[in-house]
Design a protein around this motif. Sequence first.
Motif, PDB file in Angstrom:
ATOM      1  N   CYS A  35       0.903  -1.135  -0.145  1.00 36.47           N
ATOM      2  CA  CYS A  35      -0.187   0.148  -0.543  1.00 36.47           C
ATOM      3  C   CYS A  35       1.148   1.136  -0.270  1.00 36.47           C
ATOM      4  CB  CYS A  35      -1.132  -0.239   1.382  1.00 36.47           C
ATOM      5  SG  CYS A  35      -0.175  -0.360   2.494  1.00 36.47           S
ATOM      6  N   GLY A  36       1.729   0.710  -0.866  1.00 39.13           N
ATOM      7  CA  GLY A  36       2.953   1.911  -0.790  1.00 39.13           C
ATOM      8  C   GLY A  36       2.783   3.468  -1.415  1.00 39.13           C
ATOM      9  N   GLY A  37       3.286   4.380  -1.613  1.00 36.46           N
ATOM     10  CA  GLY A  37       2.212   5.903  -2.232  1.00 36.46           C
ATOM     11  C   GLY A  37       3.222   5.094  -4.086  1.00 36.46           C
ATOM     12  N   THR A  38       3.068   6.839  -4.899  1.00 33.66           N
ATOM     13  CA  THR A  38       3.331   5.891  -5.709  1.00 33.66           C
ATOM     14  C   THR A  38       4.534   6.118  -6.252  1.00 33.66           C
ATOM     15  OG1 THR A  38       1.132   7.897  -6.417  1.00 33.66           O
ATOM     16  CG2 THR A  38       2.699   7.411  -7.980  1.00 33.66           C
ATOM     17  N   PRO A  39       4.927   4.672  -7.298  1.00 28.21           N
ATOM     18  CA  PRO A  39       6.439   4.805  -7.699  1.00 28.21           C
ATOM     19  C   PRO A  39       7.272   5.746  -9.141  1.00 28.21           C
ATOM     20  CG  PRO A  39       5.207   2.906  -8.015  1.00 28.21           C
ATOM     21  CD  PRO A  39       4.210   3.694  -7.912  1.00 28.21           C
ATOM     22  N   SER A  40       8.173   5.740  -8.707  1.00 22.62           N
ATOM     23  CA  SER A  40       8.477   6.495 -10.277  1.00 22.62           C
ATOM     24  C   SER A  40       9.215   5.365 -11.502  1.00 22.62           C
ATOM     25  CB  SER A  40       9.914   7.586 -10.042  1.00 22.62           C
ATOM     26  OG  SER A  40       8.992   8.915  -8.731  1.00 22.62           O
TER      27      SER A  40
END
Length: 87
Positions: A35-40
């Motif tokens: 549920c981590g943030g938006t990856p690059s």
Amino acid sequence: MGAVGVEDVLLPGIDVHVTAVRVAAEGVVVEASACGGTPSCPDCGCPRRRIHSRYTRRLAERPVVGRRLVISLQVRRFFCERRTCNR
């Protein structure tokens, strides 16, 4: 000292949500979702927001209290939205 969750012990530093823990005679299964943030994007560095798909990884860990431990982790794949990116 605050409460320590299963995710803090088994997956320290990874942003996950544990959805279930099943204990049986053959072992322990921990089900979790990333549920981590938006990856690059690894190619262009653009933030990725569109989810392509989800899949489950099964991580076999060392025994816990003499029982086999399996972590069933659902992770996401993302699209890169930059038109000039080859990915």
